[in-house]
Design an enzyme around this catalytic site. Structure first.
Site, short mmCIF file in Angstrom:
data_model
loop_
_atom_site.label_atom_id
_atom_site.label_comp_id
_atom_site.label_asym_id
_atom_site.label_seq_id
_atom_site.Cartn_x
_atom_site.Cartn_y
_atom_site.Cartn_z
N HIS A 125 0.85 -1.19 0.00
CA HIS A 125 0.00 0.00 0.00
C HIS A 125 0.89 1.25 0.00
CE1 HIS A 125 -0.24 0.81 4.66
NE2 HIS A 125 0.97 0.56 4.27
N CYS B 191 5.67 6.87 3.81
CA CYS B 191 4.48 6.11 3.36
C CYS B 191 3.92 6.69 2.06
CB CYS B 191 3.38 6.13 4.42
SG CYS B 191 3.86 5.23 5.90
N HIS C 158 4.92 0.10 -0.46
CA HIS C 158 5.73 -0.73 0.43
C HIS C 158 4.73 -1.72 1.03
CE1 HIS C 158 3.93 2.20 3.15
NE2 HIS C 158 4.06 1.29 4.08
N HIS D 194 3.36 -4.93 4.07
CA HIS D 194 3.30 -5.47 5.43
C HIS D 194 2.74 -6.88 5.44
CE1 HIS D 194 4.06 -1.48 7.09
NE2 HIS D 194 3.13 -0.98 6.30
N ASP E 267 -4.80 -10.59 0.02
CA ASP E 267 -3.47 -11.22 0.12
C ASP E 267 -2.70 -11.16 -1.20
OD1 ASP E 267 -1.43 -12.64 1.46
OD2 ASP E 267 -2.08 -14.49 0.51
N HIS E 268 -1.44 -10.76 -1.10
CA HIS E 268 -0.57 -10.63 -2.28
C HIS E 268 -1.15 -9.64 -3.29
CE1 HIS E 268 1.62 -13.85 -0.46
NE2 HIS E 268 2.54 -13.83 -1.41
N GLU F 49 -0.88 -3.83 11.64
CA GLU F 49 -0.02 -3.54 10.49
C GLU F 49 1.38 -4.10 10.76
OE1 GLU F 49 0.12 0.51 8.30
OE2 GLU F 49 1.98 0.37 9.44
#
Lengths: 136, 136, 136, 136, 136, 136
Positions: free
Chosen positions: A14, A33, A39, A41, A79-80, A124
């Protein structure tokens, strides 16, 4: 009444950016950010449901079904993925931990069989998390 | 001789893609990691150095200096970055956990004051990690 | 309304002693915690704030500012300190986990920009923690 | 008022089976948990008590006494036991995480010296836990 | 050469008993582990493989295939099982953490595609684990 | 040969100070660790022993006896103590993580029944630890 919580995980990218602001303002408020390459998490999700214990099963909710709901409604979508670019609710909403918790709530509300959604917690990182209990 | 280990963390995006392969082959081998929008992780880095304990300080290595080296050489370069797009060593090398461990080794080798780099461990998630001990 | 939590850590020494009691009574009640040389812990602090999500930022609170407040108001005062000897609020109050939670609340109350302090949790070890929600 | 929580652990066996159902129905609902040979977990118990801080001790509750109560009332009864076969309250009640939380509450209620039992949390694994706050 | 480690988990029951000994001797040596009803644990398995990084993939081993091997060879055989009663290698061998590590090694040896099995670590609880590196 | 590891914990105070140096030099090198009032940590100790598995017990070492040795030789001496002031080996040796690992090794060497001491690991915090394997 008893509460039951199940964790799930997803890894996603994100970035934070407000299109109404200048580049400079975005960088001032969001710091690193604001990097539009994104980047990521390893997010941990904790979903808590509330209900009565079923005398026949000893369950508030069937954990296998709860896991399937989390998988289908949230993990498969997030996810991913790059949250800003690929998840509809974050096209115009910044995917902060707070907003992800609200979005997960909306994805799950009414989908948990036989129990009431009580809380959505999103980590996060291990030292930052948001809790959402729905609208009063 | 004694070993001293310090952890550091960084959050980054990446994806897996071999330019020499077809899209289909990339998706077959790398699955959802082949998503070019990228996804991300909270990486945990464990750097182990080896040396003798200095009788005057009780240290193998000054932890503050070790922390500064990790910060300058690795964390500033990787944290809140898209590894494929923004980190030079991953322009032509796929940023798998294995390759990140090797890259961190190369960034740190010879930079730890007064001690020998012994091992670099990189966790992509809590259940997957790579260890690199350098070339023999 | 949504809750946002951030963790911080500090390492400190303390001991338990009630000056109004005899040595014997202190040792009977506090056991090995009554050792006046002090012993120590890696304390983990979890500070939870409550508020509305700002539509422009997606934040309940700017995490960077929250981190700075925790650092300035708590970590700088407690970290690498002997709580009984060096922290004013513990001159006449025993620095139990409960009292540390209350003291952290008082240090933070009114200092979190744009959000309401909701809960302070202090872990003395991973298996002991206190929660304080302020005075009703 | 402040809350204090203490963790304890026990390792036990269990299985899920409803005697009123056919073997087939048990296997359909409970899956691999229906294996009557039993399987096991490292359970983590978190017991939270509520009270005022005693000005003389700084304690809501004497942690040593709380530990002793957990040990005597719960850990000695459950640890290294087969819950279905050896613990009276699970002879006719399926030892799900939910029912274990309720049973621990009943074992502890009224036994914590000088404080009120507030919550019992039982983790079956790190990603599944139940919370019970007693009857309203 | 680089090492790659993947974790897996299984929940199982076991007990310790040497048939060649009297009941008294078993209880003296094994204490509460000698309870023949069994007790259980959430075991964590860490499997480490060694190899060269494949330049085309960046992998020492395909993590998906490694996960499948762990699942098929170990988790399906041990998870939600009573090790003494249901797993062949523990019919005549006591399922201690040490022996489980050796048994997992034997189940995995030669099954990891393209890499060498380096170490099997088994955690019975977070504070007890065994490491096995195979026969020299 | 197999390795078996057991963890133990102790909470202690310490500070870093070299009597041969000026106050200024101590503060320059040791920073906030030079505070002579002391600060503290929850130390985690991991002791690894090596040996053959005893066919009669399935043990490399009796875990109960290993726990007792750790308790008697280390935990009783260090827990709830000020290491500099109360533990003989740190009167003239700075209690860094490295030196604590060496000191624990010396306390345990030759005391583990039927197995060889292989490694002592000491965590000062979760992100800093030292490993000692004895003199070659």
């Amino acid at each position: 009444m008893i509460l039951l919580t199940r964790r799930a995980e997803f890894s996603a990218s994100h970035y934070y950016w407000n299109e109404a602001w200048s580049d400079e303002e975005n960088r001032r408020v969001f710091g690193k950010c604001a990097n539009k390459n994104g980047h990521g998490h390893n997010y941990t999700l904790e979903v808590t449901v509330a209900g009565e214990v079923d005398a026949a099963t000893g369950f508030v909710v069937d954990l296998k079904k709860l896991k399937d709901v989390l998988e289908q409604e949230v993990v498969q979508a997030y996810d991913h993925r790059h949250l800003n670019k690929e998840v509809p609710e974050f096209r115009n909403t910044i995917p902060t931990t707070e907003n992800i918790a609200i979005a997960v709530w909306r994805r799950l509300e009414g989908k948990v069989p036989g129990a009431k959604l009580h809380r959505v917690r999103v980590y996060e990182m291990s030292d930052i998390f948001a809790d959402y209990y729905g609208e009063p």
